[in-house]
Write an enzyme that holds these catalytic residues in place. Sequence first.
Site, PDB file in Angstrom:
ATOM      1  N   TRP A  27      18.084  -5.795 118.111  1.00  0.00           N
ATOM      2  CA  TRP A  27      18.577  -6.754 117.086  1.00  0.00           C
ATOM      3  C   TRP A  27      19.015  -8.023 117.796  1.00  0.00           C
ATOM      4  O   TRP A  27      19.494  -7.990 118.914  1.00  0.00           O
ATOM      5  CB  TRP A  27      19.775  -6.177 116.346  1.00  0.00           C
ATOM      6  CG  TRP A  27      19.436  -5.382 115.130  1.00  0.00           C
ATOM      7  CD1 TRP A  27      18.712  -4.228 115.082  1.00  0.00           C
ATOM      8  CD2 TRP A  27      19.790  -5.684 113.772  1.00  0.00           C
ATOM      9  NE1 TRP A  27      18.614  -3.780 113.791  1.00  0.00           N
ATOM     10  CE2 TRP A  27      19.264  -4.664 112.962  1.00  0.00           C
ATOM     11  CE3 TRP A  27      20.510  -6.718 113.175  1.00  0.00           C
ATOM     12  CZ2 TRP A  27      19.429  -4.645 111.581  1.00  0.00           C
ATOM     13  CZ3 TRP A  27      20.677  -6.698 111.793  1.00  0.00           C
ATOM     14  CH2 TRP A  27      20.131  -5.675 111.015  1.00  0.00           C
ATOM     15  N   HIS A  98      29.721  -3.570 107.552  1.00  0.00           N
ATOM     16  CA  HIS A  98      28.779  -2.903 108.479  1.00  0.00           C
ATOM     17  C   HIS A  98      29.146  -3.232 109.929  1.00  0.00           C
ATOM     18  O   HIS A  98      29.232  -2.372 110.791  1.00  0.00           O
ATOM     19  CB  HIS A  98      27.377  -3.419 108.142  1.00  0.00           C
ATOM     20  CG  HIS A  98      26.271  -2.570 108.646  1.00  0.00           C
ATOM     21  ND1 HIS A  98      25.096  -3.095 109.122  1.00  0.00           N
ATOM     22  CD2 HIS A  98      26.140  -1.227 108.758  1.00  0.00           C
ATOM     23  CE1 HIS A  98      24.299  -2.114 109.508  1.00  0.00           C
ATOM     24  NE2 HIS A  98      24.916  -0.982 109.292  1.00  0.00           N
ATOM     25  N   ARG A 137      27.974 -16.900 124.451  1.00  0.00           N
ATOM     26  CA  ARG A 137      28.242 -15.822 125.440  1.00  0.00           C
ATOM     27  C   ARG A 137      26.965 -15.360 126.149  1.00  0.00           C
ATOM     28  O   ARG A 137      27.027 -14.606 127.111  1.00  0.00           O
ATOM     29  CB  ARG A 137      28.973 -14.684 124.749  1.00  0.00           C
ATOM     30  CG  ARG A 137      30.437 -15.030 124.504  1.00  0.00           C
ATOM     31  CD  ARG A 137      31.057 -14.323 123.325  1.00  0.00           C
ATOM     32  NE  ARG A 137      32.437 -14.816 123.115  1.00  0.00           N
ATOM     33  CZ  ARG A 137      32.692 -15.987 122.521  1.00  0.00           C
ATOM     34  NH1 ARG A 137      31.702 -16.790 122.089  1.00  0.00           N
ATOM     35  NH2 ARG A 137      33.946 -16.399 122.376  1.00  0.00           N
TER      36      ARG A 137
END
Length: 166
Positions: A27, A98, A137
């Site tokens: 993902w 989620h 990041r």
Amino acid sequence: MAVKGLGQLDQVYDGSNLRIGIVYARWNRTIIDALVEGAIKRLQSLGVKEENIILESVPGSFELPWGVERFVQKEFEKGHRLDAVIPIGVLIKGSTMHFEYISDSTTNAIMSLSSKLNTPVIFGLLTCLTEEQALARAGIDEGKTMHNHGEDWGAAAVEMAVKFGY
Ligand SMILES: O=Nc1c(NC[C@H](O)[C@H](O)[C@H](O)CO)[nH]c(=O)[nH]c1=O
């Protein structure tokens, strides 16, 4: 009085005899690819040979804990002990809960893996509220505001394997 060990804070460790696994989730792939690249770059800069960096992927971050556990066991069964493993995943908050449930459960499961596998397992999960935070990041946001955290994970893997490995 110098505190023993503080001098090691910036010590460079020799990874030339190490075998390191990277298990990444698929993902948020652009961010994942940058983080994996950063980890590999730092591992190689610390002497880990290219052939000793073993990559594997899983569908998403939720699959990382089980995937890492089986990956380490299968490599061990093949006679190829891994000296450390870096799970890499990127969770970005959506409009439901989620994100919270996967972040919390996956973090706790990853945390328990080092003791369970007797192998250093590094925490390479980004849990970000926005895509911008994740890009930063991974060192690929517009302004290059942060360094690539994958590099930190590579350094941590080598240090933990050299200091506490077999
Ligand atoms: O939903 N968001 C994300 C996500 N969901 C999929 C989940 O990890 C799992 O693969 C499936 O639920 C199937 O078990 N996985 C991520 O790595 N990042 C996300 O941001």
